[in-house]
Design a protein around this motif. Structure first.
Motif, PDB file in Angstrom:
ATOM      1  N   SER A   1       0.830  -1.121   0.018  1.00 40.69           N
ATOM      2  CA  SER A   1       0.096  -0.245  -0.014  1.00 40.69           C
ATOM      3  C   SER A   1       0.873   1.103   0.026  1.00 40.69           C
ATOM      4  CB  SER A   1      -0.868  -0.056   1.254  1.00 40.69           C
ATOM      5  OG  SER A   1      -1.012   1.421   1.903  1.00 40.69           O
ATOM      6  N   PRO A   2       0.486   2.440  -0.830  1.00 34.73           N
ATOM      7  CA  PRO A   2       1.392   3.434  -0.749  1.00 34.73           C
ATOM      8  C   PRO A   2       1.039   4.136   0.610  1.00 34.73           C
ATOM      9  CG  PRO A   2      -0.179   3.755  -2.639  1.00 34.73           C
ATOM     10  CD  PRO A   2      -0.464   2.333  -2.051  1.00 34.73           C
ATOM     11  N   TRP A   3       0.006   4.152   1.081  1.00 33.16           N
ATOM     12  CA  TRP A   3      -0.417   5.017   2.176  1.00 33.16           C
ATOM     13  C   TRP A   3       0.163   4.331   3.460  1.00 33.16           C
ATOM     14  CZ3 TRP A   3      -1.298   9.599   3.651  1.00 33.16           C
ATOM     15  CH2 TRP A   3      -1.861   9.967   4.684  1.00 33.16           C
ATOM     16  N   ARG A   4       0.062   2.723   3.556  1.00 32.90           N
ATOM     17  CA  ARG A   4       0.846   2.125   4.820  1.00 32.90           C
ATOM     18  C   ARG A   4       1.641   1.162   4.093  1.00 32.90           C
ATOM     19  NH1 ARG A   4      -1.998   3.880   8.717  1.00 32.90           N
ATOM     20  NH2 ARG A   4      -4.177   4.081   8.697  1.00 32.90           N
ATOM     21  N   PRO A   5       2.860   1.466   3.646  1.00 30.83           N
ATOM     22  CA  PRO A   5       3.952   0.451   2.944  1.00 30.83           C
ATOM     23  C   PRO A   5       4.017  -0.570   3.777  1.00 30.83           C
ATOM     24  CG  PRO A   5       4.696   2.847   2.885  1.00 30.83           C
ATOM     25  CD  PRO A   5       3.467   2.945   3.919  1.00 30.83           C
ATOM     26  N   SER A   6       3.635  -0.692   4.881  1.00 31.16           N
ATOM     27  CA  SER A   6       4.271  -2.067   5.728  1.00 31.16           C
ATOM     28  C   SER A   6       3.115  -3.182   5.446  1.00 31.16           C
ATOM     29  CB  SER A   6       4.292  -1.881   7.234  1.00 31.16           C
ATOM     30  OG  SER A   6       3.273  -1.187   7.805  1.00 31.16           O
ATOM     31  N   GLU A   7       1.920  -2.669   4.862  1.00 31.72           N
ATOM     32  CA  GLU A   7       0.491  -3.539   4.363  1.00 31.72           C
ATOM     33  C   GLU A   7       0.686  -3.849   3.354  1.00 31.72           C
ATOM     34  OE1 GLU A   7      -2.818  -1.419   5.889  1.00 31.72           O
ATOM     35  OE2 GLU A   7      -1.995  -1.362   8.201  1.00 31.72           O
ATOM     36  N   THR A   8       0.229  -5.201   2.751  1.00 31.63           N
ATOM     37  CA  THR A   8      -0.074  -5.229   1.299  1.00 31.63           C
ATOM     38  C   THR A   8      -1.479  -5.162   1.008  1.00 31.63           C
ATOM     39  OG1 THR A   8      -0.261  -7.668   1.734  1.00 31.63           O
ATOM     40  CG2 THR A   8       1.964  -6.826   1.437  1.00 31.63           C
ATOM     41  N   VAL A   9      -1.678  -5.069  -0.083  1.00 31.67           N
ATOM     42  CA  VAL A   9      -3.320  -4.936  -0.456  1.00 31.67           C
ATOM     43  C   VAL A   9      -3.647  -6.178  -1.115  1.00 31.67           C
ATOM     44  CG1 VAL A   9      -3.185  -2.343  -0.829  1.00 31.67           C
ATOM     45  CG2 VAL A   9      -2.545  -3.751  -2.688  1.00 31.67           C
ATOM     46  N   GLY A  10      -2.756  -7.051  -1.545  1.00 29.18           N
ATOM     47  CA  GLY A  10      -3.281  -8.278  -2.050  1.00 29.18           C
ATOM     48  C   GLY A  10      -2.038  -9.019  -2.747  1.00 29.18           C
ATOM     49  N   ALA A  11      -2.370 -10.116  -3.216  1.00 31.53           N
ATOM     50  CA  ALA A  11      -1.265 -10.877  -3.925  1.00 31.53           C
ATOM     51  C   ALA A  11      -1.783 -11.191  -5.210  1.00 31.53           C
ATOM     52  CB  ALA A  11      -0.770 -12.405  -3.215  1.00 31.53           C
ATOM     53  N   PHE A  12      -0.826 -11.127  -6.229  1.00 34.65           N
ATOM     54  CA  PHE A  12      -1.504 -11.310  -7.763  1.00 34.65           C
ATOM     55  C   PHE A  12      -0.386 -12.221  -8.433  1.00 34.65           C
ATOM     56  CE2 PHE A  12      -2.496  -7.336  -5.711  1.00 34.65           C
ATOM     57  CZ  PHE A  12      -3.793  -7.270  -5.946  1.00 34.65           C
TER      58      PHE A  12
ATOM     59  N   GLY B   1       8.504  20.219  -0.632  1.00 37.46           N
ATOM     60  CA  GLY B   1       9.985  19.771  -0.710  1.00 37.46           C
ATOM     61  C   GLY B   1      10.406  18.578   0.136  1.00 37.46           C
ATOM     62  N   GLU B   2       9.810  18.485   1.535  1.00 40.14           N
ATOM     63  CA  GLU B   2      10.147  17.562   2.366  1.00 40.14           C
ATOM     64  C   GLU B   2       8.899  16.552   2.669  1.00 40.14           C
ATOM     65  OE1 GLU B   2      12.887  17.603   4.015  1.00 40.14           O
ATOM     66  OE2 GLU B   2      13.324  19.827   2.891  1.00 40.14           O
ATOM     67  N   ARG B   3       9.271  15.559   3.010  1.00 43.06           N
ATOM     68  CA  ARG B   3       8.262  14.428   3.279  1.00 43.06           C
ATOM     69  C   ARG B   3       7.313  14.727   4.108  1.00 43.06           C
ATOM     70  NH1 ARG B   3       9.716   8.017   3.737  1.00 43.06           N
ATOM     71  NH2 ARG B   3       7.461   7.108   3.969  1.00 43.06           N
ATOM     72  N   ALA B   4       5.935  14.497   4.119  1.00 41.42           N
ATOM     73  CA  ALA B   4       4.904  15.067   4.627  1.00 41.42           C
ATOM     74  C   ALA B   4       4.226  14.027   5.641  1.00 41.42           C
ATOM     75  CB  ALA B   4       3.919  15.451   3.674  1.00 41.42           C
ATOM     76  N   HIS B   5       4.876  12.855   5.681  1.00 45.45           N
ATOM     77  CA  HIS B   5       4.168  11.928   6.678  1.00 45.45           C
ATOM     78  C   HIS B   5       5.248  10.707   7.013  1.00 45.45           C
ATOM     79  CE1 HIS B   5       1.449   8.559   7.771  1.00 45.45           C
ATOM     80  NE2 HIS B   5       0.390   9.325   7.831  1.00 45.45           N
ATOM     81  N   GLU B   6       5.162  10.201   8.287  1.00 47.55           N
ATOM     82  CA  GLU B   6       6.188   9.326   8.815  1.00 47.55           C
ATOM     83  C   GLU B   6       6.327   8.030   7.917  1.00 47.55           C
ATOM     84  OE1 GLU B   6       6.191   8.342  12.864  1.00 47.55           O
ATOM     85  OE2 GLU B   6       6.856  10.246  13.216  1.00 47.55           O
ATOM     86  N   GLU B   7       5.000   7.426   7.756  1.00 48.78           N
ATOM     87  CA  GLU B   7       5.035   6.202   7.024  1.00 48.78           C
ATOM     88  C   GLU B   7       4.597   6.153   5.818  1.00 48.78           C
ATOM     89  OE1 GLU B   7       1.962   3.462   8.654  1.00 48.78           O
ATOM     90  OE2 GLU B   7       3.040   1.956   7.501  1.00 48.78           O
ATOM     91  N   ALA B   8       3.546   7.030   5.208  1.00 44.69           N
ATOM     92  CA  ALA B   8       2.922   7.143   4.121  1.00 44.69           C
ATOM     93  C   ALA B   8       4.186   7.644   3.112  1.00 44.69           C
ATOM     94  CB  ALA B   8       1.656   7.947   3.898  1.00 44.69           C
TER      95      ALA B   8
END
Ligand code: NAD
Length: 477
Positions: free
Chosen positions: A24-35, A351-358
Motif C-alpha cells: 500500500s502506498p499509504w501504509r507501505p508495511s501493509e499489502t493490498v493483495g497477492a497477484f 520539498g520535504e516528506r509529509a508523513h512518517e509512514e505514508a
C-alpha cells in the motif's frame, strides 16, 4: 479470485503458482493483495486463447460486439465504488479522482460501442466503368496491450474498447503496481458474457510478461503506454518483428500565464494540473511560465491555493493530493528535488516528506531553476513543478517548446491573438486555452507529438486507425 489471471474465460493462477505482493502506498508495511506473477507460459496460453477466439469474434456484427461493451459498462458502473476504493488503496490516487476515472471507463465503453453505427469504409466508382470499388476496415487479429499504473482503469479500457469493437481479440498486460483495478475490467466482461478468449488479462512484471507479449509472433499489434525508455525498447523489438506499434509516453508539459490572464483561474488550474494525483499524470503541469507583470500576483495566488490544499489519505473523500505509488518512485522524486536544489533551484513550497509512514510528498514548487537544469528537462513523476518568468510570448513559446516531449500544453490569457498564436505554435498533441494541462475528453483524439508518442493517436475516431487495416475491394459483375 483477485490474485488470478483471466485467460480463455477462466480465472487461473500463474504457471508454477508464483505470486507477488503489492504494498500500500499509504501504509507501505501493509499489502493490498497477492497477484499472479505471470510467466512466458501464461502469455503463451493467453495468446493461444485470443487466437482461437478471433475468427468467431471477427464474424460477429459490429453492433453485436458493441453490445458486450455496453453490458460491461453497466457492470463497471454497478461496482464503481468498489473499483474506486481498490484503485485508491493499491496505487494511491485520491478517491474523488478514482471515482471519476472509473465512471469515465464505463463511458469509454459506451462510446466505443456506438462506433458500431459509424462507417467502416468508403465507396468509390471505378474510373472507366463506374463499377464498385470500395475500402473496408478489417480487424488485425490478436492485439497486445501494455498499460501503466497511473490510470489503471481508463488506459486499459481506452485501448481494449476500440480493439474489441472493431473485431480484434486482446491480451492485456496490466501494470505491476495496479493489478486489482484492471482485474475488475475482466470481471465486468465476464459478467457481460463475453465469449471465452476474446479478452485475456494478465498481471506481473513487464520484463517477463510484457516482453513475452511483444515477442510473440501471433500478436499483430502492440499498444503501449508508459515511460519513454521502456516504450522505445518495445517499439524497436515489435517493429523488428513487423508488428504495428502505438506508443503513448511521458511529457514535460508547460503552462503559460500572460499578464492579462484571469490569475485566480490560472492558479487553480496550475494547482490541479501539477498536483492532483500527486503529479503522477503524463499530462501533469511541470513548468509554469508567468509574464513579468503578473508574476508576483500569480505566485501569491498559487502559494495560497497550495496552503488550502488537502494532502493526505487517498481514501479520504476530501483529499486532493495523495501518496506516491511505491518506494522506488518516491525515492526518485526525492532525489529529483535534491538535484533541483543542487542545481541552484530554490524550494518555495513543500520539498520535504509529509508523513512518517505514508509515501507522501506535499505540493512542491521551485523557482530559479535554469532552463537546462534537470527539473526543466526531465519528467519527474511526482508533485513537483517550477515557476519561470518571461517577457513576451515569443520567449514563452520558445522556452515552452524547448524539450523533446510534446504531450500537453496550456495557456491562460484573455488575448485572442495570443491564444491563436499558441494554438498555431505550441508543440504538443493536446493544447488547452484557459484550462489545465491534464484532463481529456473520451470522444476526441488523445496523444503526444515529438518524443511523447508514436503511431496513430488513441481515443475518438483516431482509434480506428490503429485497430483496423484497410483493404480495397474491386467488384465487377
Ligand atoms: P513503465 O514504462 O515502467 O511501464 C509501463 C508498462 O510497461 C507496465 O505494464 C510495465 O509492466 C510494462 N513493461 C515494463 N518493462 C517492459 C518490457 N521490457 N517489455 C514490455 N513491457 C514492459 O511506466 P509506468 O511507470 O507504469 O508509468 C509511468 C509512465 O507512463 C510515465 O512516464 C508517464 O508519463 C507515462 N504515461 C503516459 C501516458 C500517455 O498517454 N502519454 C499516460 C499515462 C502514463
Amino acid at each position: 479470485m483477485s490474485e488470478q489471471n483471466y485467460i480463455g474465460g477462466e480465472w487461473t493462477g500463474a504457471d508454477g503458482g508464483a505470486t507477488y505482493e503489492k504494498a500500500s502506498p499509504w501504509r507501505p508495511s501493509e499489502t493490498v493483495g497477492a497477484f499472479a506473477a505471470s510467466t512466458e507460459a501464461d502469455v503463451d496460453a493467453a495468446v493461444t486463447a485470443a487466437a482461437a477466439a478471433f475468427p468467431a469474434w471477427a464474424k460477429l456484427p459490429l453492433a453485436a460486439r458493441g453490445g458486450y461493451l455496453t453490458a460491461a459498462a453497466a457492470a463497471l458502473e454497478r461496482r464503481s465504488d468498489e473499483i474506486a476504493t481498490d484503485m485508491s488503496r493499491e496505487m494511491g490516487k485520491p478517491l474523488r479522482e478514482s471515482r471519476g476515472e472509473t465512471l469515465r471507463a464505463a463511458q469509454i465503453l459506451r462510446y466505443a460501442a456506438s462506433e458500431a453505427f459509424r462507417p467502416v469504409g468508403e465507396h468509390f466508382e471505378q474510373s472507366l466503368t463506374g463499377r464498385q470499388v470500395s475500402t473496408r476496415r478489417r480487424p488485425l487479429g490478436v492485439v497486445g496491450l501494455i498499460t501503466p499504473w497511473n490510470f489503471p482503469i481508463a488506459i486499459p479500457v481506452w485501448k481494449l474498447a476500440p480493439a474489441l469493437v472493431y473485431g480484434n481479440t486482446v491480451v492485456l498486460k496490466l501494470a505491476y503496481e495496479a493489478p486489482q483495478t484492471g482485474l475488475h475490467v475482466a470481471e465486468a466482461f465476464a459478467e457481460a458474457g463475453l465469449p471465452a478468449g476474446v479478452l485475456n488479462v494478465l498481471t506481473g512484471r513487464g520484463s517477463t510478461a510484457g516482453a513475452a507479449l511483444v515477442r510473440d509472433p501471433r500478436v499483430r499489434a502492440i499498444s503501449f503506454t508508459g515511460s519513454v525508455p521502456t516504450g522505445h525498447g518495445v517499439r524497436d523489438e515489435a517493429t523488428r518483428a513487423g508488428k504495428r506499434v502505438q506508443l503513448e509516453l511521458g511529457g514535460h508539459n508547460p503552462l503559460i500565464v500572460t499578464a492579462d490572464a484571469d490569475l485566480a483561474r490560472a492558479a487553480e488550474a496550475a494547482y490541479a494540473g501539477a498536483f492532483w494525483s500527486a503529479g503522477q499524470k503524463c499530462t501533469a503541469t511541470r513548468r509554469i511560465y508567468v509574464q513579468d507583470g503578473a508574476y508576483d500576483a500569480f505566485r501569491e495566488a498559487f502559494l495560497t491555493r497550495i496552503e488550502r490544499g488537502r494532502v493526505g489519505d487517498p481514501l479520504d473523500a476530501e483529499t486532493e493530493v495523495g501518496p506516491i505509488v511505491n518506494q522506488s518512485q518516491f525515492d526518485e522524486v526525492v532525489q529529483a528535488i535534491d538535484r533541483g536544489r543542487d542545481e541552484g533551484g530554490e524550494v518555495t513550497a513543500g520539498g520535504e516528506r509529509a508523513h512518517e509512514e505514508a509515501l507522501l510528498l506535499p505540493p512542491t514548487v521551485f523557482e530559479g531553476v535554469a532552463d537546462d537544469a534537470f527539473l526543466s528537462c526531465e519528467e519527474v513523476f511526482g508533485p513537483v513543478t517550477s515557476l519561470y518568468r518571461f517577457g513576451d510570448l515569443d520567449e514563452a513559446l520558445a522556452r515552452a517548446n524547448a524539450v523533446p516531449f510534446g504531450l500537453s500544453a496550456s495557456i491562460f490569457t484573455s488575448s485572442l491573438a495570443d491564444a491563436t498564436r499558441f494554438q498555431n505554435e505550441a508543440q504538443a498533441g493536446l493544447l488547452h486555452v484557459n484550462s489545465q494541462t491534464a484532463g481529456a475528453e473520451i470522444h476526441v483524439p488523445f496523444g503526444g507529438i515529438k518524443q511523447s508518442g508514436f503511431g496513430p493517436h488513441e481515443q475518438g475516431r483516431s482509434a480506428i486507425e490503429f485497430y483496423t487495416e484497410v483493404v480495397t475491394i474491386y467488384v465487377d459483375p
